[in-house]
Design a protein around this motif. Structure first.
Motif, PDB file in Angstrom:
ATOM      1  N   ALA A 182       0.847  -1.193   0.000  1.00 27.36           N
ATOM      2  CA  ALA A 182       0.000   0.000   0.000  1.00 27.36           C
ATOM      3  C   ALA A 182       0.876   1.234   0.000  1.00 27.36           C
ATOM      4  CB  ALA A 182      -0.900   0.007   1.228  1.00 27.36           C
ATOM      5  N   LEU A 183       0.311   2.308  -0.498  1.00 30.98           N
ATOM      6  CA  LEU A 183       0.983   3.604  -0.432  1.00 30.98           C
ATOM      7  C   LEU A 183       0.070   4.542   0.351  1.00 30.98           C
ATOM      8  CD1 LEU A 183       2.247   4.002  -4.109  1.00 30.98           C
ATOM      9  CD2 LEU A 183       3.536   3.237  -2.101  1.00 30.98           C
ATOM     10  N   VAL A 184       0.683   5.334   1.225  1.00 36.82           N
ATOM     11  CA  VAL A 184      -0.090   6.268   2.041  1.00 36.82           C
ATOM     12  C   VAL A 184       0.249   7.683   1.579  1.00 36.82           C
ATOM     13  CG1 VAL A 184      -0.568   7.045   4.388  1.00 36.82           C
ATOM     14  CG2 VAL A 184      -0.010   4.645   3.962  1.00 36.82           C
ATOM     15  N   TYR A 185      -0.765   8.406   1.154  1.00 38.35           N
ATOM     16  CA  TYR A 185      -0.560   9.733   0.604  1.00 38.35           C
ATOM     17  C   TYR A 185      -1.188  10.808   1.475  1.00 38.35           C
ATOM     18  CZ  TYR A 185      -0.380   7.098  -3.795  1.00 38.35           C
ATOM     19  OH  TYR A 185      -0.104   6.212  -4.778  1.00 38.35           O
ATOM     20  N   GLU A 186      -0.784  12.030   1.202  1.00 36.32           N
ATOM     21  CA  GLU A 186      -1.484  13.146   1.811  1.00 36.32           C
ATOM     22  C   GLU A 186      -2.933  13.125   1.306  1.00 36.32           C
ATOM     23  OE1 GLU A 186      -0.577  17.177   0.354  1.00 36.32           O
ATOM     24  OE2 GLU A 186       0.609  16.222  -1.207  1.00 36.32           O
ATOM     25  N   TYR A 187      -3.847  13.582   2.147  1.00 38.08           N
ATOM     26  CA  TYR A 187      -5.264  13.545   1.811  1.00 38.08           C
ATOM     27  C   TYR A 187      -5.632  14.777   0.994  1.00 38.08           C
ATOM     28  CZ  TYR A 187     -10.300  13.246   2.516  1.00 38.08           C
ATOM     29  OH  TYR A 187     -11.653  13.169   2.334  1.00 38.08           O
ATOM     30  N   MET A 188      -6.362  14.564  -0.083  1.00 35.33           N
ATOM     31  CA  MET A 188      -6.755  15.686  -0.929  1.00 35.33           C
ATOM     32  C   MET A 188      -8.276  15.776  -0.844  1.00 35.33           C
ATOM     33  SD  MET A 188      -3.836  16.794  -2.133  1.00 35.33           S
ATOM     34  CE  MET A 188      -4.171  17.743  -3.607  1.00 35.33           C
ATOM     35  N   SER A 189      -8.737  16.688   0.002  1.00 37.73           N
ATOM     36  CA  SER A 189     -10.144  16.645   0.395  1.00 37.73           C
ATOM     37  C   SER A 189     -11.107  16.972  -0.733  1.00 37.73           C
ATOM     38  CB  SER A 189     -10.373  17.595   1.564  1.00 37.73           C
ATOM     39  OG  SER A 189     -10.109  18.909   1.150  1.00 37.73           O
ATOM     40  N   GLU A 190     -10.646  17.712  -1.739  1.00 37.75           N
ATOM     41  CA  GLU A 190     -11.596  18.097  -2.784  1.00 37.75           C
ATOM     42  C   GLU A 190     -11.603  17.145  -3.970  1.00 37.75           C
ATOM     43  OE1 GLU A 190     -14.043  20.442  -2.543  1.00 37.75           O
ATOM     44  OE2 GLU A 190     -13.356  20.413  -0.471  1.00 37.75           O
ATOM     45  N   GLY A 191     -10.886  16.040  -3.823  1.00 41.65           N
ATOM     46  CA  GLY A 191     -10.991  14.998  -4.836  1.00 41.65           C
ATOM     47  C   GLY A 191     -10.355  15.351  -6.170  1.00 41.65           C
ATOM     48  N   ALA A 192     -10.796  14.641  -7.190  1.00 39.22           N
ATOM     49  CA  ALA A 192     -10.180  14.789  -8.505  1.00 39.22           C
ATOM     50  C   ALA A 192     -10.775  15.985  -9.252  1.00 39.22           C
ATOM     51  CB  ALA A 192     -10.377  13.521  -9.315  1.00 39.22           C
ATOM     52  N   LEU A 193      -9.936  16.609 -10.057  1.00 39.08           N
ATOM     53  CA  LEU A 193     -10.374  17.735 -10.879  1.00 39.08           C
ATOM     54  C   LEU A 193     -11.551  17.330 -11.761  1.00 39.08           C
ATOM     55  CD1 LEU A 193     -10.051  20.537 -12.126  1.00 39.08           C
ATOM     56  CD2 LEU A 193      -8.231  19.613 -13.566  1.00 39.08           C
ATOM     57  N   GLN A 194     -11.528  16.077 -12.217  1.00 39.57           N
ATOM     58  CA  GLN A 194     -12.574  15.592 -13.112  1.00 39.57           C
ATOM     59  C   GLN A 194     -13.966  15.795 -12.512  1.00 39.57           C
ATOM     60  OE1 GLN A 194     -14.693  12.746 -13.067  1.00 39.57           O
ATOM     61  NE2 GLN A 194     -15.360  13.136 -15.178  1.00 39.57           N
ATOM     62  N   GLU A 195     -14.088  15.540 -11.196  1.00 37.30           N
ATOM     63  CA  GLU A 195     -15.405  15.686 -10.557  1.00 37.30           C
ATOM     64  C   GLU A 195     -15.870  17.138 -10.595  1.00 37.30           C
ATOM     65  OE1 GLU A 195     -15.046  14.087  -6.549  1.00 37.30           O
ATOM     66  OE2 GLU A 195     -13.549  12.701  -7.381  1.00 37.30           O
ATOM     67  N   HIS A 196     -14.907  18.059 -10.479  1.00 37.63           N
ATOM     68  CA  HIS A 196     -15.274  19.477 -10.496  1.00 37.63           C
ATOM     69  C   HIS A 196     -15.652  19.941 -11.893  1.00 37.63           C
ATOM     70  CE1 HIS A 196     -13.919  20.539  -6.370  1.00 37.63           C
ATOM     71  NE2 HIS A 196     -13.270  19.406  -6.525  1.00 37.63           N
ATOM     72  N   ILE A 197     -14.980  19.341 -12.893  1.00 40.25           N
ATOM     73  CA  ILE A 197     -15.294  19.743 -14.268  1.00 40.25           C
ATOM     74  C   ILE A 197     -16.651  19.185 -14.679  1.00 40.25           C
ATOM     75  CG2 ILE A 197     -14.642  19.494 -16.679  1.00 40.25           C
ATOM     76  CD1 ILE A 197     -11.731  19.498 -15.784  1.00 40.25           C
ATOM     77  N   SER A 198     -16.867  17.893 -14.365  1.00 34.46           N
ATOM     78  CA  SER A 198     -18.136  17.294 -14.791  1.00 34.46           C
ATOM     79  C   SER A 198     -19.287  17.848 -13.957  1.00 34.46           C
ATOM     80  CB  SER A 198     -18.068  15.773 -14.679  1.00 34.46           C
ATOM     81  OG  SER A 198     -17.995  15.393 -13.322  1.00 34.46           O
TER      82      SER A 198
END
Ligand SMILES: *[C@@H]1O[C@H](CO)[C@@H](O)[C@H](O)[C@H]1NC(C)=O
Ligand SMILES: *[C@@H]1O[C@H](CO)[C@@H](O)[C@H](O)[C@H]1NC(C)=O
Ligand SMILES: *[C@@H]1O[C@H](CO)[C@@H](O)[C@H](O)[C@H]1NC(C)=O
Ligand SMILES: *[C@@H]1O[C@H](CO)[C@@H](O)[C@H](O)[C@H]1NC(C)=O
Ligand SMILES: *[C@@H]1O[C@H](CO)[C@@H](O)[C@H](O)[C@H]1NC(C)=O
Ligand SMILES: *[C@@H]1O[C@H](CO)[C@@H](O)[C@H](O)[C@H]1NC(C)=O
Ligand SMILES: *[C@@H]1O[C@H](CO)[C@@H](O)[C@H](O)[C@H]1NC(C)=O
Ligand SMILES: *[C@@H]1O[C@H](CO)[C@@H](O)[C@H](O)[C@H]1NC(C)=O
Ligand SMILES: *[C@@H]1O[C@H](CO)[C@@H](O)[C@H](O)[C@H]1NC(C)=O
Length: 772
Positions: free
Chosen positions: A501-517
Motif C-alpha cells: 500500500a501507499l499512504v498519501y497526503e489527503y486531498m479533500s476536494e478529490g479529482a479535478l474531473q469531478e469538479h469539471i463534470s
C-alpha cells in the motif's frame, strides 16, 4: 577580507502583560497546546492578551511539590507578561518533575521552559541547575541575572502517552521555573528529531524584519515557535516583500511562517559575504556537542532575466551545502543537515556569491540546534542519564528541503525517510478499510487518520490489480525521490507480506474531473480564476517532473482524474505508477505496452511507441481544454468526438463563447480565456516538435492569470472565493497581531535586558540586534 559577520544569539524576552480569567483546565486546548504558568496559585486559568492562549496553573502537573512565590516588585514592569510574575521553586529534594499527559505516543513535541528569577527569594543569587526530559539531559539552566528571561526549547519525539520535564539541583542554588509550554508538531516537521535524537534550540532568527523589535510567534506561527528579529544595519541591508511567500507544503519539514519569510538580509557591501557564527559550549554530559542548522531562503525581488542570485553556503570556509543555491521567487526553501556537525572549535557560517552571480547572497531565517540523545523520553527513572558516546564527525553535508517550479532545480537529495507501515497499522488507520475514496487500476483508495489526526489516503494494491508489483515499486520509488508542492506527496508505504500500500497526503476536494463534470458531491463549479490556478499549478508540477528531475520524468498518464485538489483547491498531480525516467540520449524507452487513457494519448507517441515529455504536454493540453470548456476529453453526443477536434473547429471560426464553459456565465476576461484555449491547442499539435515545453506553458498560463486578475472588479471573485492562496495582496494588511502594543519588545533589551545564548552563555557581551 572583511566580512559582514554577526554572532548568533538567543535573546532574552520580556513578554506582555495579560488580563482575563478563565476556569481551570489541565487539558490541552483545542489546538493541542498546553501552556502552564508555574507558581500561579489557585485553579483559575487566564488568557494571554497577545497570543490569546490560555495559561493554566501548574498544581495539576506537579505532585504537591515546591512552593509558589511572586517575583520582587522591582522586576515587574507594566508590559511584563503575567507568567513571569510568579515562579515555583523547589528548595527540598534533588529532583522534581512536571508530568504532561494527553500525549500521543510517537508524536513530535516542542517543549519550552521559561525562567525569570526576579529575586523571588530575596537572596539576590540567581541559581544554576539542570533540566531533563525524562531521563535525558536537556540543558543547564544558568540564570545569570535577576531581570532577564531565559527560554529553553527542545523538539523531541515522545514514545509514551506522557512526558516529564525535570529540574535537578546541582548544588548551585534552588531550582525554580516560570513557565512550561508543550506544542504538538506534525511528525513530518524537523526530520532531524527522531526516536533517538532530540533538538535543543540555540537560536531561531528572523533576518531583516521591518519592525526590528517585534518577535513572531503564535498565531503567525501556528506551531508557536518564537522567531527573534535579527537586524544589523551596520553590516546587513534588509529586503522585504508584502507578497505571500508560498510554503513548499509538500514537504512539511519546517513550515516557516510567511511573515518570517517575507523579510531577508543581504550584505550591505555587495561584494562581501553574509557571516554569522557560534561557539560550542561543551557540557560535562556532552564534551563535543553536535549542531544542526536549518537555513530558510526565498527570493523576495522579482529579478530581470539577466540577473542571477546564486551562492554557496560554507561552514568554516568549506562548502556545507554541496551545490550553488538560487532561492526561488516567493517560494520558501530550506537547507539543513541531517547528521549533526561536531568537533569544531568554532562554527563560522558564511554565504558567498558564486562567480556567476550578479547579486549578493541573501538569507531569510535560520534555526540552530544542538542535539541530545533521547532514549525513553517519557520515563522518569531515578537512574542517572546515560552518557552520550560521541564520535567526532566533521563532514556533514546539508540537504535541500524542497525544490519548486521556476528558478533553480537543485537535485533533490531529501533525507526524509518515508514511514513504513504494517498492514495492522493500516487497518487501524483506515478503521478496517471502512471508507472508500475511489479506485483505480492499482486497487482501492481508502480514507484514514494517522495517530496525530492527520487525514491520509491509503491506496491498497489488490491481488486482481492490473498494476503489478513492479508499478507499485516504481511509484513508491518515484515518490520518495520527487518533492514538489504540486505533486501529491507520499507519507509512507506498506510492504507487509503480500500486502502493499501507499499512504498519501489527503486531498479533500478529490479529482479535478469531478469538479469539471460538476456531478457527484462537488456540485458547485469553478470560476475562471480558480481554473487558471489549477491549470498553472498542475503545469508547475509537470514542469518539475520534466525539468527538475534528472533524468527527466514522464508522467505518461496526465488526465483530469489524476489531478487532485486539496481543501484550498491547490492542484497536485497524482498517480505515478506509469512514470518513467527519460534520457534524451536514449534511443527509445522500452515500452512493452502502450499506456495512457483514451482522449489524452499523444498521437505521435502512439505512432512511434515512444513517449517523450511532449506526450505529457499533449495530455495536459486536453486537461486545459476541459477546464476552458467544462467538457470531457471525449464527447459522446451525438457521436464520440475528441474534445480537441470539437474545440479546434469552433475556435477556427473565432467562436470563443461557443467554447467557454457556459457555467462561467461569461464572468471572465475574454482575452484570458482565448489565450488559455490557444495554449491548449498548441499543446495538442499533432507534431510534438510544434508543442511548447511545460516551462513555456507555465509562463503563458501565468500571463492568462494576470489578465484575469487585472480585470476590473465587479464581476467574479476579486478575492478568489474560498480559494485564497497566492493572492497578490498583502495577507497581513489590516491585520495587526501586535496591535495592543504589549507584545515582546526587543528594544527593551537595550535598556537593561541582557542578551544571551540559551545553550550556556556567550563569553562576551554581544552587540546584537538589541544594541541597535
Ligand atoms: C502575589 O501577587 C498577587 C498579585 O499581585 C497577590 O494577589 C498575591 O497575594 C501575592 N502572593 C504572595 C504570596 O505574596
Ligand atoms: C513594532 O513592534 C512593537 C512591539 O510589538 C510595537 O510596539 C511597535 O508599535 C511596532 N512598530 C511599528 C512601527 O509597527
Ligand atoms: C566592500 O568590500 C570589499 C571587499 O571586502 C572592499 O574592498 C571594499 O572597500 C568595500 N567597500 C566599502 C564601501 O566598504
Ligand atoms: C571563524 O571566524 C573567526 C573570526 O570571526 C576567525 O577567528 C576564525 O579563525 C574562523 N574559524 C574558522 C575555522 O574558519
Ligand atoms: C565561496 O566560498 C567557497 C568555499 O569557501 C570558495 O571555494 C569559493 O571560491 C568562494 N566563491 C567566491 C566567488 O568567492
Ligand atoms: C536519528 O537521526 C540520527 C542522525 O541522523 C541517526 O543517526 C539515528 O540513527 C536516527 N535514529 C532513528 C531511530 O532513526
Ligand atoms: C557559471 O557559468 C558558466 C557559463 O555559463 C557555467 O558553465 C557554470 O556551470 C556556471 N557555474 C555555476 C556554479 O552555475
Ligand atoms: C459523474 O462522474 C463520474 C466520475 O466521477 C462518472 O463516472 C459519471 O459518469 C458521471 N455521471 C454523470 C451523470 O455525468
Ligand atoms: C553561567 O554563566 C556565567 C555568565 O556567562 C558564566 O560565567 C558561568 O561560567 C556559567 N556557569 C556555568 C556553570 O557554566
Amino acid at each position: 577580507m572583511a566580512q559582514a559577520r554577526s554572532r548568533l544569539l538567543l535573546l532574552c524576552l520580556a513578554v506582555a502583560a495579560t488580563t482575563g480569567v478563565l476556569r481551570a483546565r489541565a487539558q490541552p486546548d483545542s489546538i493541542g497546546f498546553i501552556s502552564i504558568d508555574c507558581g500561579l496559585p489557585g485553579t483559575a486559568s487566564y488568557v494571554d492578551d497577545t497570543t490569546k492562549l490560555a495559561y493554566v496553573p501548574d498544581a495539576a502537573f506537579i505532585d504537591d511539590a515546591g512552593s509558589n512565590h511572586n517575583i520582587s516588585t522591582e522586576y515587574i514592569t507594566p508590559t511584563l507578561s503575567r507568567r513571569y510574575r510568579n515562579v515555583r521553586s523547589f528548595p527540598d529534594g534533588a529532583r522534581h518533575c512536571y508530568t504532561l499527559r494527553s500525549i500521543v505516543p510517537g508524536l513530535k513535541y516542542l517543549l519550552r521552559a521559561t525562567f525569570k528569577y526576579g529575586n523571588y527569594d530575596g537572596l539576590g543569587q540567581p541559581p544554576i541547575f539542570d533540566l531533563y526530559i525524562g531521563v535525558n539531559f536537556w540543558s543547564m539552566a544558568n540564570i545569570t541575572d535577576a531581570n532577564s528571561v531565559l527560554l529553553l526549547e527542545a523538539i523531541v519525539l515522545v514514545p509514551d502517552d506522557f512526558v516529564q520535564v525535570c529540574l535537578v539541583n546541582t548544588g548551585s542554588g534552588t531550582p525554580f521555573i516560570s513557565g512550561l509550554d508543550l506544542r504538538p508538531l506534525k511528525s513530518t516537521l524537523y526530520p532531524q528529531a527522531n526516536a533517538t535524537q532530540g533538538l535543543v534550540l540555540l537560536g531561531r532568527m528572523n533576518f531583516g524584519p521591518t519592525n526590528t523589535t517585534a518577535i513572531i510567534r503564535y498565531p503567525d506561527d501556528p506551531h508557536d515557535r518564537v522567531w527573534i528579529p535579527w537586524v544589523d544595519t551596520a553590516t546587513w541591508n534588509s529586503v522585504s516583500t508584502t507578497l505571500r511567500v508560498e510554503d513548499t507544503s509538500n514537504d512539511d519539514i519546517f513550515e516557516v511562517p510567511t511573515k518570517v519569510m517575507q523579510t531577508a538580509i543581504t550584505p550591505r557591501n555587495a561584494s562581501q559575504n553574509i557571516e554569522f557564527f557560534w561557539d560550542p559550549e561543551p557540557q560535562p554530559k556532552d564534551p563535543t556537542p553536535g549542531y544542526i542548522a536549518n537555513m530558510h531562503f526565498s527570493e523576495l525581488q522579482l529579478l530581470p532575466g539577466n540577473a542571477l542570485r546564486q551562492f554557496y553556503i560554507n561552514l568554516n570556509g568549506k562548502p556545507w551545502y554541496p551545490e550553488a543555491f538560487t532561492p526561488t521567487y516567493l517560494v520558501s526553501d530550506s537547507t539543513y543537515n541531517s547528521n549533526p556537525s561536531r568537533g569544531f572549535p568554532h562554527y563560522n557560517i558564511s554565504i558567498n556569491a558564486t562567480a556567476n552571480s550578479t547579486l549578493p547572497p541573501m538569507i531569510n531565517a535560520v534555526e540552530i540546534f544542538s542535539v541530545i540523545s533521547t532514549t525513553n523520553v517519557g520515563t522518569d527513572s531515578q537512574d542517572g542519564p546515560a552518557s552520550n558516546s560521541v564520535k567526532p564527525q566533521n563532514e556533514t553535508p546539508m540537504s535541500h528541503a524542497a525544490a519548486a517550479g521556476g528558478g533553480s532545480y537543485p537535485q533533490s537529495s531529501l533525507q526524509l525517510e518515508n514511514r513504513r507501515f504494517t498492514y495492522k497499522e493500516l487497518e487501524m488507520i483506515t478503521n478496517n478499510f471502512q471508507r472508500e475514496l475511489g479506485r483505480g487500476g492499482f486497487g482501492k483508495v481508502y480514507d484514514g487518520f494517522l495517530e496525530d489526526g492527520t487525514q491520509v489516503a491509503v491506496k491498497l494494491r489488490s491481488d486482481s490489480s492490473n498494476q503489478g508489483v513492479k508499478e507499485f515499486l516504481a511509484e513508491a520509488q518515484t515518490l520518495t525521490r520527487i518533492h514538489h508542492k504540486n505533486l501529491v506527496s507520499m507519507i509512507g508505504y506498506c510492504k507487509d507480506g503480500e500486502y502493499m500500500a501507499l499512504v498519501y497526503e489527503y486531498m479533500s476536494e478529490g479529482a479535478l474531473q469531478e469538479h469539471i463534470s460538476g456531478n457527484g458531491s462537488n456540485e458547485g463549479f469553478l470560476n475562471w480564476k480558480q481554473r487558471l490556478r489549477i491549470a498553472l499549478e498542475s503545469a508547475e508540477g509537470l514542469e518539475y517532473l520534466h525539468k527538475g528531475c534528472n533524468p527527466p520524468l514522464i508522467h505518461r498518464d496526465v488526465k483530469a482524474t489524476n489531478i487532485l485538489l486539496n481543501a484550498k483547491l491547490e492542484a497536485k498531480i497524482a498517480d505515478f505508477g506509469l512514470t518513467k525516467a527519460y534520457r534524451e540520449t536514449d534511443t527509445h524507452i522500452s515500452t512493452s505496452t502502450l499506456v495512457g487513457t483514451p482522449g489524452y494519448v499523444d498521437p505521435e507517441c502512439h505512432a512511434m511507441l515512444q513517449p517523450t515529455t511532449k506526450s505529457d504536454v499533449y495530455s495536459f493540453g486536453v486537461v486545459l481544454l476541459e477546464l476552458v470548456t467544462g467538457r470531457p476529453a471525449i464527447l459522446r453526443d451525438p457521436e464520440p468526438t475528441s474534445l480537441i477536434q470539437w474545440a479546434r473547429q469552433r475556435l477556427a471560426r473565432g467562436n470563443i463563447e461557443g467554447v467557454a464553459d457556459p457555467r462561467m456565465r461569461g464572468d471572465h476576461d475574454v482575452n484570458s480565456v482565448w489565450k488559455a484555449a490557444d495554449i491548449a491547442l498548441k499543446c495538442t499539435e499533432q507534431a510534438s516538435a510544434q508543442r511548447p515545453t511545460m516551462t513555456d506553458v507555465v509562463a503563458q498560463l501565468q500571463e492568462c492569470l494576470e489578465l484575469e486578475e487585472a480585470r476590473a472588479p465587479g464581476g467574479g471573485d476579486a478575492n478568489g472565493g474560498y480559494y485564497t492562496g497566492g493572492s497578490s495582496s498583502d495577507p497581513y494588511s489590516g491585520y495587526n497581531a501586535y496591535g495592543d502594543g504589549q507584545y515582546t519588545d526587543v528594544s527593551q533589551i537595550s535598556t537593561g535586558f541582557e542578551v544571551e545564548h540559551n545553550f550556556g552563555r556567550v563569553p562576551t557581551m554581544p552587540t546584537g540586534p538589541a544594541a541597535r
